[in-house]
Scaffold this active site. Structure first.
Site, mmCIF file in Angstrom:
data_model
loop_
_atom_site.group_PDB
_atom_site.id
_atom_site.type_symbol
_atom_site.label_atom_id
_atom_site.label_comp_id
_atom_site.label_asym_id
_atom_site.label_seq_id
_atom_site.Cartn_x
_atom_site.Cartn_y
_atom_site.Cartn_z
ATOM 1 N N ASN A 5 3.918 5.832 -9.442
ATOM 2 C CA ASN A 5 2.567 5.344 -9.156
ATOM 3 C C ASN A 5 2.412 5.342 -7.641
ATOM 4 O O ASN A 5 2.875 4.423 -6.974
ATOM 5 C CB ASN A 5 2.389 3.940 -9.740
ATOM 6 N N TRP A 6 1.778 6.384 -7.127
ATOM 7 C CA TRP A 6 1.639 6.499 -5.667
ATOM 8 C C TRP A 6 0.607 5.528 -5.100
ATOM 9 O O TRP A 6 0.531 5.353 -3.892
ATOM 10 C CB TRP A 6 1.230 7.931 -5.299
ATOM 11 N N LYS A 7 -0.212 4.953 -5.978
ATOM 12 C CA LYS A 7 -1.313 4.087 -5.519
ATOM 13 C C LYS A 7 -2.156 4.867 -4.502
ATOM 14 O O LYS A 7 -2.313 6.081 -4.655
ATOM 15 C CB LYS A 7 -0.764 2.772 -4.957
ATOM 16 N N HIS A 85 -3.364 -2.305 -14.617
ATOM 17 C CA HIS A 85 -2.429 -2.612 -13.530
ATOM 18 C C HIS A 85 -2.870 -3.912 -12.861
ATOM 19 O O HIS A 85 -4.068 -4.164 -12.709
ATOM 20 C CB HIS A 85 -2.410 -1.457 -12.516
ATOM 21 N N GLU A 87 -3.012 -4.791 -9.890
ATOM 22 C CA GLU A 87 -3.890 -4.626 -8.720
ATOM 23 C C GLU A 87 -5.336 -4.418 -9.170
ATOM 24 O O GLU A 87 -6.270 -4.862 -8.499
ATOM 25 C CB GLU A 87 -3.390 -3.459 -7.851
ATOM 26 N N GLU A 154 5.152 -5.382 -15.953
ATOM 27 C CA GLU A 154 5.185 -5.473 -14.497
ATOM 28 C C GLU A 154 4.860 -6.895 -14.052
ATOM 29 O O GLU A 154 3.681 -7.260 -13.913
ATOM 30 C CB GLU A 154 4.152 -4.514 -13.888
ATOM 31 N N GLY A 160 5.842 -4.674 -5.419
ATOM 32 C CA GLY A 160 5.749 -4.454 -3.977
ATOM 33 C C GLY A 160 6.380 -5.553 -3.132
ATOM 34 O O GLY A 160 6.150 -5.623 -1.927
ATOM 35 N N SER A 196 9.296 -3.318 -7.965
ATOM 36 C CA SER A 196 10.378 -3.191 -6.982
ATOM 37 C C SER A 196 11.618 -2.475 -7.525
ATOM 38 O O SER A 196 12.749 -2.847 -7.199
ATOM 39 C CB SER A 196 10.747 -4.564 -6.408
ATOM 40 N N GLY A 217 6.424 2.171 -7.882
ATOM 41 C CA GLY A 217 5.463 2.308 -6.797
ATOM 42 C C GLY A 217 6.140 2.789 -5.523
ATOM 43 O O GLY A 217 6.375 3.990 -5.332
ATOM 44 N N GLY A 218 6.484 1.844 -4.643
ATOM 45 C CA GLY A 218 6.994 2.170 -3.310
ATOM 46 C C GLY A 218 8.082 3.236 -3.269
ATOM 47 O O GLY A 218 7.984 4.205 -2.506
HETATM 48 P P1 PGA Z 1 6.498 -1.238 -6.733
HETATM 49 O O1 PGA Z 1 5.143 -1.027 -7.591
HETATM 50 O O2 PGA Z 1 7.537 -0.343 -7.350
HETATM 51 O O3 PGA Z 1 6.122 -0.845 -5.332
HETATM 52 O O4 PGA Z 1 6.852 -2.678 -6.858
HETATM 53 C C1 PGA Z 1 5.188 -0.907 -8.992
HETATM 54 C C2 PGA Z 1 3.793 -0.756 -9.535
HETATM 55 O O5 PGA Z 1 2.877 -1.397 -9.022
HETATM 56 O O6 PGA Z 1 3.560 -0.003 -10.502
#
Ligand code: PGA
Length: 244
Positions: A5-7, A85, A87, A154, A160, A196, A217-218
């Protein structure tokens, strides 16, 4: 299954380079990438990586400035869409009803919904995790048996933050989710963990029962880290038939 997930970010090595490197890996892990919409096509030209959209509109079409429909995303190469998600839930105020509608649009367009569920730290400390996730699942699934459904657990406090959930928390929560999925006729849905995930903690998390993969994500912004996480899944045994 391992989904990047590159966001609203791009890998600094370049989109095509990232995709080429991941596509070159021979593995029984199913790799997917959710780039910003504009990059769906650039990512979608390789057979060995599937492409997911990070979001879709809850409407099929119409006067919704700035929105993109599930059918448009499917036409541009997406086979999956991330829905719910945290976010989107917190920063964009997406309600349980809107999330349910987005899943309807995904189903109509032939996209696999990747439904994210998870609790805030406050809810976890108050002992309300299972109830909250049950509510999130019920509102999103609406009693439907959904072909191709994927769930991502999640925890909001792990996204994050560099604070991944412990294997104990993941195990307990994934088992609770599995019970709810069986009750709703969605027992075939694989359950991913997200929050994470890094090459350093992936092996331990991949060993947990009911972890069928990760949503990352990251660490997914670097092909070498993403590939290393994929290696852990292979070693951890996730991806086997019983885990979807
Ligand atoms: P993260 O994000 O790996 O940066 O914690 C995961 C996500 O939001 O899908």
């Amino acid at each position: 299954m391992l989904v990047a997930n590159w966001k609203m970010n791009l890998p600094s090595e370049g989109v095509r380079e990232w995709c080429d490197r991941v596509a070159a890996v021979t593995s029984d892990v199913l790799f997917g990438v959710a780039p910003p919409f504009l990059y769906l096509q650039a990512c979608g030209s390789r057979d060995s990586i599937f492409v997911a959209a990070q979001n879709c509109s809850e409407h099929a079409e119409g006067a919704f400035t700035g929105e993109t429909s599930a059918s448009m995303l499917a036409a541009f190469g997406a086979s999956m869409v991330i829905v719910g998600h945290s976010e989107r839930r917190t920063l964009y105020g997406e309600s349980p009803d809107v999330i349910g509608e987005k899943i309807t649009r995904a189903i109509e367009s032939g996209l696999r919904p990747l439904l994210c569920v998870g609790e805030s730290e406050e809810v976890r400390l108050a002992g309300g995790t299972a109830k909250l996730i049950g509510d999130q699942l019920r509102a999103a699934l609406q009693g439907r048996r959904i072909e191709g459904l994927v769930i991502a657990y999640e925890p909001v406090w792990a996204i994050g933050t560099g604070r991944n959930a412990t294997p104990e928390v993941v195990s307990e929560t994934h088992e609770a989710i599995r019970t709810m999925l069986v009750e709703s006729g969605n027992e075939a849905a694989p359950i991913l963990y997200g929050g994470s995930v890094t090459p350093a903690n992936a092996t331990q998390l991949a060993d947990v029962n009911e972890v069928a993969g990760f949503l990352v994500g990251g660490a997914s912004l670097f092909s070498d880290r993403f590939i290393a996480i994929g290696e852990s899944l292979r070693r951890g045994g996730a991806g086997q038939a019983q885990k979807g």
